[in-house]
Design an enzyme around this catalytic site. Structure first.
Site, PDB file in Angstrom:
ATOM      1  N   GLU A 169       0.863  -1.177   0.000  1.00 25.90           N
ATOM      2  CA  GLU A 169       0.000   0.000   0.000  1.00 25.90           C
ATOM      3  C   GLU A 169       0.901   1.228   0.000  1.00 25.90           C
ATOM      4  O   GLU A 169       1.881   1.261   0.735  1.00 25.90           O
ATOM      5  CB  GLU A 169      -0.912   0.040   1.224  1.00 25.90           C
ATOM      6  CG  GLU A 169      -1.911   1.162   1.074  1.00 25.90           C
ATOM      7  CD  GLU A 169      -2.988   1.179   2.167  1.00 25.90           C
ATOM      8  OE1 GLU A 169      -2.719   0.708   3.265  1.00 25.90           O
ATOM      9  OE2 GLU A 169      -4.067   1.699   1.886  1.00 25.90           O
ATOM     10  N   GLY A 301       3.308   1.996  11.040  1.00 27.81           N
ATOM     11  CA  GLY A 301       3.013   1.265  12.272  1.00 27.81           C
ATOM     12  C   GLY A 301       2.673  -0.181  11.985  1.00 27.81           C
ATOM     13  O   GLY A 301       3.207  -1.092  12.613  1.00 27.81           O
ATOM     14  N   ALA A 302       1.786  -0.404  11.027  1.00 25.07           N
ATOM     15  CA  ALA A 302       1.329  -1.751  10.715  1.00 25.07           C
ATOM     16  C   ALA A 302       0.613  -1.725   9.380  1.00 25.07           C
ATOM     17  O   ALA A 302       0.307  -0.650   8.870  1.00 25.07           O
ATOM     18  CB  ALA A 302       0.373  -2.248  11.802  1.00 25.07           C
ATOM     19  N   MET A 303       0.367  -2.907   8.810  1.00 29.32           N
ATOM     20  CA  MET A 303      -0.309  -2.971   7.513  1.00 29.32           C
ATOM     21  C   MET A 303      -1.210  -4.193   7.489  1.00 29.32           C
ATOM     22  O   MET A 303      -0.770  -5.306   7.764  1.00 29.32           O
ATOM     23  CB  MET A 303       0.740  -3.022   6.398  1.00 29.32           C
ATOM     24  CG  MET A 303       0.154  -3.166   5.005  1.00 29.32           C
ATOM     25  SD  MET A 303      -0.829  -1.706   4.538  1.00 29.32           S
ATOM     26  CE  MET A 303      -2.020  -2.480   3.437  1.00 29.32           C
ATOM     27  N   ASN A 305      -2.478  -6.364   5.508  1.00 29.67           N
ATOM     28  CA  ASN A 305      -2.493  -7.352   4.423  1.00 29.67           C
ATOM     29  C   ASN A 305      -3.402  -8.545   4.756  1.00 29.67           C
ATOM     30  O   ASN A 305      -3.391  -9.029   5.882  1.00 29.67           O
ATOM     31  CB  ASN A 305      -1.085  -7.911   4.200  1.00 29.67           C
ATOM     32  CG  ASN A 305      -0.052  -6.817   4.139  1.00 29.67           C
ATOM     33  OD1 ASN A 305      -0.128  -5.937   3.317  1.00 29.67           O
ATOM     34  ND2 ASN A 305       0.902  -6.844   5.062  1.00 29.67           N
ATOM     35  N   HIS A 336      -7.102  -1.872  15.105  1.00 23.80           N
ATOM     36  CA  HIS A 336      -7.222  -1.112  13.849  1.00 23.80           C
ATOM     37  C   HIS A 336      -6.984  -2.031  12.640  1.00 23.80           C
ATOM     38  O   HIS A 336      -7.772  -2.060  11.696  1.00 23.80           O
ATOM     39  CB  HIS A 336      -6.199   0.033  13.880  1.00 23.80           C
ATOM     40  CG  HIS A 336      -6.158   0.890  12.663  1.00 23.80           C
ATOM     41  ND1 HIS A 336      -6.681   2.161  12.628  1.00 23.80           N
ATOM     42  CD2 HIS A 336      -5.652   0.666  11.420  1.00 23.80           C
ATOM     43  CE1 HIS A 336      -6.504   2.678  11.427  1.00 23.80           C
ATOM     44  NE2 HIS A 336      -5.870   1.795  10.670  1.00 23.80           N
ATOM     45  N   GLU A 337      -5.910  -2.805  12.696  1.00 24.64           N
ATOM     46  CA  GLU A 337      -5.579  -3.674  11.550  1.00 24.64           C
ATOM     47  C   GLU A 337      -6.624  -4.775  11.383  1.00 24.64           C
ATOM     48  O   GLU A 337      -6.973  -5.143  10.265  1.00 24.64           O
ATOM     49  CB  GLU A 337      -4.189  -4.288  11.709  1.00 24.64           C
ATOM     50  CG  GLU A 337      -3.049  -3.280  11.861  1.00 24.64           C
ATOM     51  CD  GLU A 337      -3.060  -2.167  10.840  1.00 24.64           C
ATOM     52  OE1 GLU A 337      -3.391  -2.439   9.669  1.00 24.64           O
ATOM     53  OE2 GLU A 337      -2.763  -1.008  11.209  1.00 24.64           O
ATOM     54  N   GLU A 359      -9.633   4.171   6.460  1.00 23.64           N
ATOM     55  CA  GLU A 359      -8.906   4.589   7.664  1.00 23.64           C
ATOM     56  C   GLU A 359      -9.817   5.143   8.747  1.00 23.64           C
ATOM     57  O   GLU A 359      -9.608   4.904   9.928  1.00 23.64           O
ATOM     58  CB  GLU A 359      -7.825   5.603   7.293  1.00 23.64           C
ATOM     59  CG  GLU A 359      -6.731   5.023   6.420  1.00 23.64           C
ATOM     60  CD  GLU A 359      -6.184   3.705   6.932  1.00 23.64           C
ATOM     61  OE1 GLU A 359      -6.323   3.408   8.135  1.00 23.64           O
ATOM     62  OE2 GLU A 359      -5.620   2.950   6.119  1.00 23.64           O
TER      63      GLU A 359
HETATM   64 ZN    ZN Z   1      -5.320   1.676   8.684  1.00 16.78          ZN
END
Ligand code: ZN
Length: 882
Positions: A169, A301-303, A305, A336-337, A359
């Site tokens: 992303e 921070g994080a993704m 996938n 969140h993820e 988001e």
């Molecule tokens: Zn996000």
């Protein structure tokens, strides 16, 4: 999309500063400019930045040959496509790869393609013969280079070992393999990866087949569900792993070798977070497995996938039982993820202009989960819009829903997708109630599962479950930059205008604002919701009111002002408000000061009233606002400021003490840390310095002996006050402890807390940023830290001029583009001049950097304007206190 990263403390302070410096001028020029098309010259508006819809992919196979110890790799991809109209050209995306062959195949016929690259990374494969409508397979072979910039397919070297990670992303899948790299092409993929036998290979889906031949292992993964390219992920390296049990599907956490035992805390909490989200959406987790990866070098921070969620290592590798405040961020990011698995993954925005759909919802759902599962972390008290108001008042801010053509367009104002987006959703939830809100979201999910949506689809789903015209409200907020200031006169007249900071001029706009009023009339407290959608509205009931507060439970995305007599009446009845509302009164008055609507005395009146509150959360807001005045503290008034702090706030810290106990709740811990930091920096109190030195030394000897919040502040105060001759020793001891430490958070606390101003040590800190001890993704934070420490940036630019090539080459592209904003935003004309001189020759060379420079200039100039506007007023206030 990815959760933004913050190295708490360091970057937080940059944002705290930028929250002061906001403005608004005529924005949106980028939007309107593209409407002007010159017939003679090709303008941006003429250039196709997306693939045509006349060729649609339906399935893609990718086979990659990857060895983490080799910087190059090769691959082959077969993309099944449907050609809808006759053509000679097939488009796809590819960036920085070498395409070695490309052809279109159907049965026995084959069309060799001659590939040329055009703007926006679009590659056109041209055939000599016309291609008739029908089904084909696009076959491409290619070679690529693994990068170290933490996007696309990248190498992370950690403890002498190489690992391969991916971050696709928003438009980076094209750097790893050719593809139809747009979020609306949601198709199944099947990945095959070949690597040396000893490597662990993990992908989005479970493994279908493994074969080994001549020391090379080939893993074929199961075909994925339909998904966009930006959610594809894989990783190769000698990982260790730990199982996550109690999920609705199998799951593991993959970690760099030797770190599996640091995952106990998150493994304990992941199942309850997933279950809570499954319950909220009324749909089970939609994929076959859910793995996590701890990535030691990660810009973000994080993704989220699909099936393989990547995190900064600091979010997963923790102590077994972190203190209450240290739990907050990892749990929130995980929530969140996981929320993205529905919002974003199951239902995906059609194009990047609606990224906020992803988001805003993931952020909202994470907060909802935190409130439900972990009330002790006090998410219910958080006023999320305060995190957006600063950036959203900037003169060049763009609307959340904006034109997006390229990757830098997505990143421009990215933070508002989260913070403003969540704030708007929260405002809707507070209007229609959580249950109706959930019903609207569930309908939306069920209607669009596995598909793509635009903002209108969500607005429609929410309109259906409510009596309010939510579409009008959301459009005004998301398609316009900025937010309203609503003034309430004593006679009940309400006026709205666009909020802007002192000295700035803005294009005026109006919003549809749901005003949730609380007011007292004839001794009774009344509540009422009123929609304001014009410039002026008259509410006669408010003319009669004893006092009024226009933002019930502080959920509104607006600023408000009342007349001085009304403020006095409100403060006399302040205990009629809850703690969110009390904080809102204070933050609002601080904003009004920055907008030059009230004087320093008005803010201090509110601040002093709240500093006496019984609730640590409210006192903390008062201390936080007082700390924001620190930019007005200088050689001439620092003694007076110190005296004020010692007199009014030192007793509070003495009462709390610097020791954290098991019984302390999150608010008490945060208040202590905040007081310690403010007083340690500005109270000039020898005893506090002595205590800080003691705590810092204790932490350096044993990093588990002091909570990191206190330890970081103690190191800062101790190093800041160290004698010239001791500074080298402090530096060496800190770096030694850093090298010994295992937990990423401990490492960050150590090196990002140092405060030195002497040339030799400043250069040592900066040199450290270029070593392998600091990962590329963390490099910029060290520079930010040094910039923050120095009032005068001469040393910073002296070092930067000598080392800019090495620094820019090491940092991830995203940090390069944001460097001006993060590193160089300042409140000093001299510093700004040095910054401008430094960036001028390079800002056009690096993608997105020119926009970073523009933001830096806006924010710096705004801070200087505020400083000149309020300095005298602040000095007068301090003198009155003496
Ligand atoms: Zn996000």
């Amino acid at each position: 999309m990815k959760q933004l990263s913050t190295l708490a403390g360091v970057v937080a302070s940059v944002f705290a500063f930028t929250s002061l410096s906001t403005t608004a001028v005529v924005a949106q020029e980028a939007q309107t400019a593209s409407a002007v098309v010159s017939p003679a010259k090709k303008t941006l508006a003429d250039v196709e930045y997306r693939l045509p819809s006349t060729i649609a992919p339906t399935f893609q196979r990718i086979h990659l040959n990857i060895d983490p110890d080799n910087p190059t790799y090769s691959g082959k991809t077969n993309i099944d496509v449907t050609v809808k109209t006759p053509t000679k050209k097939v488009g796809f995306y590819q960036q920085d790869l070498t395409v070695t062959s490309a052809r279109l195949v159907s049965g026995s016929s084959s069309f060799p393609l001659n590939v040329t690259i055009e703007e926006y990374d679009i590659n056109w494969g041209e055939s000599q013969n016309e291609i008739a409508p029908g089904k084909y397979t696009l076959e491409i072979t290619f070679e690529g280079k693994v990068n170290t910039s933490s996007d696309g397919m990248y190498l992370s070297r950690f403890e002498e070992t190489n690992y391969i990670f991916t971050q696709f992303e928003d438009m980076h899948a094209r750097k790893a393999f050719p593809s139809f790299d747009e979020p609306n092409f949601k198709i199944p993929y099947q990945m095959t990866i070949s690597s040396p036998e000893h490597q662990e290979i993990v992908g989005n889906t479970p493994v279908e087949k493994v074969t080994v031949e001549n020391g090379i292992k080939t893993v074929v993964f199961e075909k994925t569900k339909p998904m966009p390219t930006y959610l594809i992920a894989y990783t190769v390296g000698p990982f260790d792993s730990a199982e996550i049990s109690g999920l609705s599907v199998p799951g593991k956490i993959y970690v760099p070798k030797g770190y599996a035992d640091k995952t106990k805390f998150v493994i304990k909490h992941i199942p309850e977070i997933l279950a809570s989200l499954e319950d909220f959406f009324g749909i089970k987790y939609p994929y076959k497995k859910m793995d996590f990866v701890a990535v030691p070098n990660f810009t973000h921070g994080a993704m989220e996938n699909v099936g393989l969620i990547t995190y900064r290592d600091s979010l997963l590798l923790l102590e077994d039982n972190p203190s209450v405040t240290e739990r907050s961020r990892p749990l929130n990011v995980i929530a969140h993820e996981l929320a993205h698995q529905w919002f974003g993954n199951l239902v995906t925005m059609a194009w990047w202009d609606d990224l906020w759909l992803n988001e805003a919802f993931a952020s909202w759902a994470a907060s909802h989960t935190m409130k439900t599962l972990y009330p002790e972390l006090n998410y219910a008290d958080r006023i999320v819009q305060e995190g957006a108001f600063g950036a959203d008042a900037s003169p060049t801010v763009k609307p959340v829903k904006k034109v997006v053509k390229s990757q830098p367009d997505v990143m421009d104002g990215l933070g508002l997708n989260y913070s403003k987006g969540e704030s708007i959703l929260q405002m809707i939830e507070s209007l229609i109630g959580t249950e109706k809100f959930r019903e609207g979201v569930q309908n939306y999910m069920n209607t669009h599962a596995w598909g793509n949506t635009v903002a209108d689809d969500l607005w429609r789903a929410l309109d259906e479950v409510s009596d309010f015209n939510l579409s009008a409200m959301m459009k005004a907020y998301l398609e316009q930059p900025g937010y309203p200031l609503i003034h309430i006169s004593k006679d009940g007249k309400l006026t709205q205008s666009r909020f802007h900071l002192a000295g700035a001029t803005v294009e005026d706009k109006t919003w549809a604002v749901p005003l949730k009023l609380t007011y007292q009339s004839n001794g009774k407290i009344l509540n009422e919701v009123v929609f304001i959608d014009k410039e002026t509205t008259v509410l006669p009931q408010l003319a009669e009111a004893d006092w009024v507060f226009p933002n019930d439970n502080a959920t509104g995305y607006f600023r408000w002002s009342i007349e001085p007599a009304q403020l006095n009446a409100l403060l006399n009845n302040i205990d009629a408000l809850n703690k969110r509302e009390k904080k809102n009164v204070l933050y609002n008055y601080q904003a009004l000061l920055n907008a030059d609507q009230v004087g320093v005395d008005s803010v201090m009146k509110v601040l002093n009233s709240l500093a006496k509150d019984d609730d640590p959360a409210v006192i903390r807001a008062a201390v936080g606002v007082l700390a924001e005045f620190s930019y007005l503290v200088n050689e001439d008034n620092k003694a007076a400021y110190a005296k004020l702090l010692n007199q009014n706030y030192m007793p509070l810290l003495n009462k709390l003490t610097l020791s954290q106990s098991e019984q302390d709740n999150a608010d008490v811990i945060r208040l202590r840390n905040q007081l310690f930091s403010l007083l340690g920096t500005h109270s000039n109190n020898d005893q506090l310095v002595e205590q800080s030195v003691k705590i810092a030394k204790q932490y350096l000897a044993d990093t588990s002996s002091v909570p990191s919040g206190i330890a970081g502040t103690a190191i800062e105060i101790a190093t800041r006050n160290s004698e010239q001759g001791e500074q080298g020793t402090w530096f060496n001891t800190i770096v030694e402890a850093f090298k010994k430490a295992q937990l990423p958070n401990v490492k960050s606390t150590l090196v990002y807390s140092m405060y030195f101003e002497d040339k030799a040590t400043v250069f040592k800190m900066l040199d450290l940023a270029l070593t392998d001890d600091i990962t590329p993704a963390n490099t910029m934070y060290m520079v930010v830290r040094v910039a923050r420490n120095l009032d005068d940036h001469t040393l910073l630019y002296e070092w930067l001029s000598k080392n800019k090539d090495a620094l820019l080459a090491k940092m991830p592209d995203y940090h390069v583009s944001r460097m001006p904003e993060f590193v160089s935003t300042t409140c000093s004309a001299e510093n700004l001049e040095m910054a401008n001189a430094f960036y001028a020759p390079i800002s056009e060379t690096y993608q997105g950097m020119a926009r970073g420079v523009e933001i830096m200039q806006d924010e710096s100039q705004q801070c200087m304007r505020l400083k000149s506007a309020f300095q005298a007023d602040f000095n007068a206030f301090l003198n009155e206190q003496l």
